[in-house]
Structures are given as C-alpha cells and as structure tokens.
Design an enzyme around this catalytic site. Structure first.
Site, mmCIF file in Angstrom:
data_model
loop_
_atom_site.group_PDB
_atom_site.id
_atom_site.type_symbol
_atom_site.label_atom_id
_atom_site.label_comp_id
_atom_site.label_asym_id
_atom_site.label_seq_id
_atom_site.Cartn_x
_atom_site.Cartn_y
_atom_site.Cartn_z
ATOM 1 N N THR A 166 0.873 -1.184 0.000
ATOM 2 C CA THR A 166 0.000 0.000 0.000
ATOM 3 C C THR A 166 0.904 1.226 0.000
ATOM 4 O OG1 THR A 166 -1.813 -1.015 1.185
ATOM 5 C CG2 THR A 166 -1.502 1.319 1.577
ATOM 6 N N ARG A 194 -14.912 -5.788 -0.383
ATOM 7 C CA ARG A 194 -14.288 -5.426 0.897
ATOM 8 C C ARG A 194 -13.636 -4.038 0.796
ATOM 9 N NH1 ARG A 194 -8.750 -4.091 2.513
ATOM 10 N NH2 ARG A 194 -8.518 -4.663 4.694
HETATM 11 N N1 ASP Z 1 -4.320 -1.160 4.804
HETATM 12 C C1 ASP Z 1 -4.576 -1.824 3.556
HETATM 13 C C2 ASP Z 1 -5.932 -2.462 3.626
HETATM 14 O O1 ASP Z 1 -6.235 -3.113 4.595
HETATM 15 C C3 ASP Z 1 -3.579 -2.874 3.193
HETATM 16 C C4 ASP Z 1 -2.137 -2.505 3.377
HETATM 17 O O2 ASP Z 1 -1.802 -1.495 3.951
HETATM 18 O O3 ASP Z 1 -1.259 -3.237 2.883
HETATM 19 O O4 ASP Z 1 -6.660 -2.364 2.681
#
Ligand code: ASP
Length: 297
Positions: A166, A194
């Site tokens: 991310t 989701r």
């Molecule tokens: N926070 C992000 C999510 O849950 C995933 C991530 O940070 O890698 O969608």
C-alpha cells in the site's frame, strides 16, 4: 523514528508494511525515493501539501512494484479493487473512493470526490463519477501484473491472505498546509466489495491544520476499528509525533493487528513506525532526504 525538517517544507512517503523479501528492498526503496523527490520538487515550486502528497501517491500507483493502482493485490475473484483517499488539513476536506475496478489512478479520483459534495464513493458509482470528471476508464486487466497474479494463485492454493505495498504520503507546505494521501489494492484474496482503512476518514488517512497528517498501512480492519490515523494526529495535542505513532500502533496491536504509520506534524517533525517486519519509507526536507526499510539502524 523521528526527524525534524530544517526549513518547514517536508514530504514523507511509505510503500507499505508487511514482510518484504530482501530481494525487493532496493526496488521498493528506489520507488519511494522517486516519489518523495517528485513531491519535493513540487513543494519547492510552491505547490501546496495536498498536491505534493497526491503526486507521490500517483507515482507509486503507476509503479507495478507497489500494491496500489497498477500492480494491486487481487481479490477473491482475481480482480483488483482499489481504495484511495486524500485529505487536506486546512479545510478538513476529505475525498475517498473504494472498490473501484477501472481507474488507473484512484488517488486522482479521490481528489475529485474531495471537491464534490460527497466524502466517499464506491464501486460502480465511483466509476461513473470518474467518467463525469473526465477520468478515462481502463481495462481492469491492465491493473493486473504477472507478479500479483502469481501471488493470487499461490494464495488461492494455500488459503492465504496478506498484503504488502500500500502507498501513502504526508506533506507540509510553505504556508503550513498539511495533507495526507493513501492508495491501496487492499488485502490479497479479500472478499469482493471489501473496503479497507485507506479510504475511511481517520482510519488510514487523516490531516488537521496546526496538528499533523498521517497515512497508515497494515491490516485495514484493525486500523479502521482504532481510527489509527486520527488517533495518531489527535495524540499530537500531548505527545511528540514519534510517541503519537507508537501510541496509535499500540492500539492496533491491542486488537491483534499490525502495520505501520507515517506522520508529519505542523512543526515539520517526521515520524514513522511499524510493527510489521518491514515498511519502506522515504522522506525529503530542506536538509536532505533518505529512505529506510526496517526498524534497524
Ligand atoms: N491497509 C490496507 C488495507 O487493509 C492494506 C495494506 O496497507 O497493505 O486495505
């Protein structure tokens, strides 16, 4: 880890928390450094913090190494469904998009939402709004990379989920403006529809004038339940940025979650922390820049 920006302007970027293979460290560090440098060039040319944070995130969305935009993690049906958000601390304006399948740079769409009468648009409605604002549709298959497809097939075989990569950025501009932006493909093999923490105000993304700006990465369900980004920014009333990010990650850990946070405060202090094995970060201030992957010095 905390740093102080010498002359006000500053940008701090993350490329996601997780367990990142040693072989990928260099390319990830190069990516976040390039994003921080581009945002920095804009800040030097008097761009505002929001523009700089968005620029850093847009660059990382286009970099297939990161789990955002092109190269996003795939959901249970093998599609990329993207979440992104931007927040301007001065006006407390927020724009988010979630579960979008056909936009190459969801951070740009989040920015358009911020300028609309709404705060969050999802799925088909977000895609239609993109067309209205002149953001072209992309073929959802263009967002899928070989690497993510291989990870997805592996996850399907072994019933595993996960995340890494991310992206997010926080910036402080010459007028004291603070902003945050975050973008993600979310968790690998997530359910269709989701939505993670990134596009929810205060969960993965938050900024408030006079206080600070924060962007999160990690297992989004935990960051959403603790309002991790808001928690870190609000903690600045009484804590240093370093203490504030730790306090917020403690709350996430208290529920059993892990990840990372980056933050900049109104005085130009930069802080980041992660409870995951790795998180790539890069920063640029008037006194120079740098990049890190682990908590070790
Ligand atoms: N926070 C992000 C999510 O849950 C995933 C991530 O940070 O890698 O969608």
């Amino acid at each position: 880890m905390e740093l102080v920006a010498a002359e006000g302007l500053a940008v701090l970027v993350h490329g996601g928390a997780g367990k990142i293979d040693r072989a990928e460290w260099d390319v990830r560090l190069e990516g976040v450094t390039r994003a921080a440098e581009s945002a920095w060039m804009l800040l030097r040319k008097k761009a505002d913090a929001l523009t700089a944070a968005i620029e850093a995130v847009r660059i990382l969305e286009d970099d297939p190494v990161f789990n955002a935009g092109t190269g996003s993690a795939l959901n249970r049906e093998g599609f990329a469904e993207l979440d992104a958000a931007v927040m301007d601390g001065g006006s407390l304006s927020f724009g988010g998009v979630a579960a979008v399948r056909d936009v190459r740079n969801p951070v740009m769409l989040a920015r358009e939402v911020m300028y609309s009468e709404h705060v969050l648009l999802v799925g088909e409605g977000a895609s239609r709004f993109a067309r209205e604002r002149g953001i072209p549709a992309c073929d959802p298959r263009e967002l899928i990379t070989e690497r993510q497809l291989a990870r997805w097939m592996e996850a399907r075989r072994h019933k595993k989920s996960g995340k890494t990569g991310t992206v997010g950025a926080v910036a402080l501009d010459a007028r004291g403006g603070l902003a945050a932006a975050t973008s993600t493909g979310g968790m690998l093999d997530k359910r269709v529809g989701r939505v993670g923490d990134a596009p929810l105000p205060g969960a993965g993304t938050y900024a408030a004038a006079g206080l600070g700006a924060a962007s999160a990465t990690g297992h989004g369900e935990y960051f959403a339940r603790t309002l991790a980004a808001y928690r870190a920014v609000a903690a600045l009333y009484e804590l240093t940025p370093d203490e504030a990010v730790k306090k917020s990650l403690d709350a996430v850990a208290g529920l059993g979650g892990s990840g990372g946070l980056i933050m900049i405060d109104a005085e130009g202090r930069l802080a980041w922390e992660h409870t995951s094995p790795q998180m790539s970060v890069a920063w640029r201030t008037g006194s120079g820049g740098g990049a890190r992957m682990t908590n070790e010095e």
